[in-house]
Design an enzyme around this catalytic site. Structure first.
Site, PDB file in Angstrom:
ATOM      1  N   PHE A 138       0.853  -1.189   0.000  1.00  0.00           N
ATOM      2  CA  PHE A 138       0.000   0.000   0.000  1.00  0.00           C
ATOM      3  C   PHE A 138       0.889   1.239   0.000  1.00  0.00           C
ATOM      4  CE2 PHE A 138      -2.629   3.429   1.503  1.00  0.00           C
ATOM      5  CZ  PHE A 138      -3.798   3.218   0.786  1.00  0.00           C
ATOM      6  N   ASP A 223       9.200   2.648   1.597  1.00  0.00           N
ATOM      7  CA  ASP A 223       8.048   3.420   2.036  1.00  0.00           C
ATOM      8  C   ASP A 223       7.910   3.173   3.537  1.00  0.00           C
ATOM      9  OD1 ASP A 223       5.544   4.263   2.836  1.00  0.00           O
ATOM     10  OD2 ASP A 223       4.501   3.546   1.045  1.00  0.00           O
ATOM     11  N   LYS A 252       2.493  10.272   8.052  1.00  0.00           N
ATOM     12  CA  LYS A 252       1.730   9.853   9.243  1.00  0.00           C
ATOM     13  C   LYS A 252       2.065  10.683  10.486  1.00  0.00           C
ATOM     14  CE  LYS A 252      -0.269   5.684   7.776  1.00  0.00           C
ATOM     15  NZ  LYS A 252      -1.710   5.647   7.790  1.00  0.00           N
TER      16      LYS A 252
HETATM   17  N1  PLP Z   1       2.315   4.320   2.374  1.00  0.00           N
HETATM   18  C1  PLP Z   1       1.990   3.536   3.408  1.00  0.00           C
HETATM   19  C2  PLP Z   1       2.906   2.418   3.808  1.00  0.00           C
HETATM   20  C3  PLP Z   1       0.801   3.751   4.104  1.00  0.00           C
HETATM   21  O1  PLP Z   1       0.461   2.955   5.120  1.00  0.00           O
HETATM   22  C4  PLP Z   1      -0.037   4.821   3.701  1.00  0.00           C
HETATM   23  C5  PLP Z   1      -1.314   5.078   4.383  1.00  0.00           C
HETATM   24  O2  PLP Z   1      -1.826   4.302   5.127  1.00  0.00           O
HETATM   25  C6  PLP Z   1       0.346   5.612   2.609  1.00  0.00           C
HETATM   26  C7  PLP Z   1       1.539   5.335   1.980  1.00  0.00           C
HETATM   27  C8  PLP Z   1      -0.525   6.736   2.130  1.00  0.00           C
HETATM   28  O3  PLP Z   1      -0.461   7.804   3.007  1.00  0.00           O
HETATM   29  P1  PLP Z   1      -1.537   8.988   2.888  1.00  0.00           P
HETATM   30  O4  PLP Z   1      -2.863   8.421   3.244  1.00  0.00           O
HETATM   31  O5  PLP Z   1      -1.036  10.017   3.870  1.00  0.00           O
HETATM   32  O6  PLP Z   1      -1.492   9.489   1.498  1.00  0.00           O
END
Ligand code: PLP
Length: 396
Positions: A138, A223, A252
């Site tokens: 994700f 990520d 986050k």
């Molecule tokens: N990357 C990871 C690993 C995430 O868990 C999330 C959101 O849960 C995101 C990216 C996306 O972040 P945002 O919702 O702030 O765009």
């Protein structure tokens, strides 16, 4: 209309992209949140790994209050000291890194995707543009981040996606080896997959992935939007594996509850952007950066990473002990304070029952619950939850 419930009012004016919320939360303090009827909940999901210092931490509130009365926003036509100071903080924690600031996790990944494409474009030519990501990953909802997300259910109705992505099963080194051919500019991975249920890769996977990338001239991007900033007990989750990638994305908890994202790049990758390559109006916003500086200061001053490791180990052990007594818990995994359990019963029903008893937890998958409590959560608070969980599972 003002007398209608928040549920009715929200349904009238907000789009339907979120599942309808059951609670309307109006206040937060430490590890607790309060709903519009005055009920209090222990927040064991913390805004999905956002409120790592708990709600309305005094250091964050003070920083926001002072900064918003000093300078709230300037464009990136001008420099502001708070974004420079925050980037300096990162450079000491992620040696050699240079930062790009944005407002969310998806934007941080979007920036990383653009950076690795641009780096390869000028170094090797446009043919080398493929980005390898993992199935069940994700990375966010903007178009390139969505395409990077290896979950077809999120793509539905949005095709065509961004070209040039290739997917491999997570944790499978042979598959990664086969996928990283000479058209690959980067590999993008979560060090622990968060949204797909806190999936920790096999030991050595990240180290071998890093070696493979460096041998083949592909950049490695982690990520760490969910895993980073102390959530798993080290500043970056990948530190536990002894690997430092070329690019790291964060968001986050970074802004202490305000929207802030960062893309950090080291080495050659750190100069792939030149003036005009990429931008964000609010990127490096002084208030968000001041909050982030307060967040980083507090995790150091209060030695919160030690606390994350200690509390996380204790909680996982307690969950494992409960799993021995309660066969409906079929798995326990995670690191630090990013933990999931598998259940033999629907997770949503357990989450609902916990909510009714004053605990916020997240049904991350049909049969898995996720916990990402504030770093300041106590063993007593977690013990209270464990007793409730035991009781709920006994009844389910
Ligand atoms: N990357 C990871 C690993 C995430 O868990 C999330 C959101 O849960 C995101 C990216 C996306 O972040 P945002 O919702 O702030 O765009």
């Amino acid at each position: 209309m003002a007398n209608d419930s928040w549920t009715e009012r929200a349904a009238r004016v907000l789009q339907d992209n979120y599942y309808p919320a059951r609670l309307t939360l109006v206040r937060g303090e430490g590890c607790r949140v309060f709903d519009d009827e005055g009920r209090s909940y222990l927040d064991l999901i913390a805004g999905i790994a956002v409120n790592s210092l708990g709600h309305c931490h005094p250091a964050i509130v003070r920083a926001i209050r002072e900064q918003s009365a000093t300078l709230m926003h300037v464009s990136n036509l001008y420099r502001n000291p708070w974004s420079v100071r925050l980037a300096e903080e990162f450079a000491t924690r992620v040696p050699g890194s240079r930062a790009f600031f944005c407002n969310s996790g998806a934007e941080a990944n979007e920036a990383a995707i653009k950076l690795v494409r641009r780096h390869a474009h000028f170094k090797y030519g446009p043919a080398r543009h493929v980005i390898v990501t993992a199935e069940a990953s994700f990375h966010g909802r903007t178009f390139a981040a969505l395409t990077a997300t290896g979950q077809p259910k999120y793509w539905e109705g949005f095709e065509p996606l961004v070209p040039g992505f290739r997917y491999v099963p997570y944790g499978d080194l042979a598959a990664l080896d086969a996928a990283v051919t000479d058209d690959v500019c980067a590999v993008l991975l979560e060090p622990i997959q968060g949204e797909s249920g806190v999936r920790v890769p096999p030991p050595g996977y990240l180290t071998r992935a890093a070696k493979l990338c460096s041998e083949r001239g592909a950049l490695l991007v982690f990520d760490e939007v969910q895993t980073g900033l102390g959530r798993t007990g080290t500043f970056l989750a990948c530190e536990a594996d002894g690997v430092l990638p070329d690019v790291v994305t964060l968001s986050k908890s970074l802004g202490g509850g305000l929207p802030l994202g960062a893309m950090l790049a080291r080495g050659e990758a750190s100069s792939a952007f030149v003036p005009g390559s990429h931008a964000s109006t609010f990127g490096g916003n002084p208030v968000a950066c001041a909050a982030a500086l307060a967040f980083l200061e507090t995790i150091d001053a209060d030695r919160l990473l030690d606390r994350v490791r200690e509390t996380g180990d204790w909680f996982m052990e307690a969950l494992r002990r409960l799993a021995i007594l309660q066969p409906k818990i079929t798995g326990v995994r995670g690191r630090g304070l990013l933990i999931a359990i598998d259940l033999a019963v629907p997770a949503k029903e357990v989450a609902l029952a916990a909510e009714a008893r004053g605990y916020l937890i997240n049904a991350v998958q049909e049969n898995s619950l996720r916990f990402a409590p504030p770093f300041i959560v106590t063993r007593e608070e977690l013990s209270g939850f464990l007793a409730v969980l035991e009781e709920i599972l006994h009844r389910e």
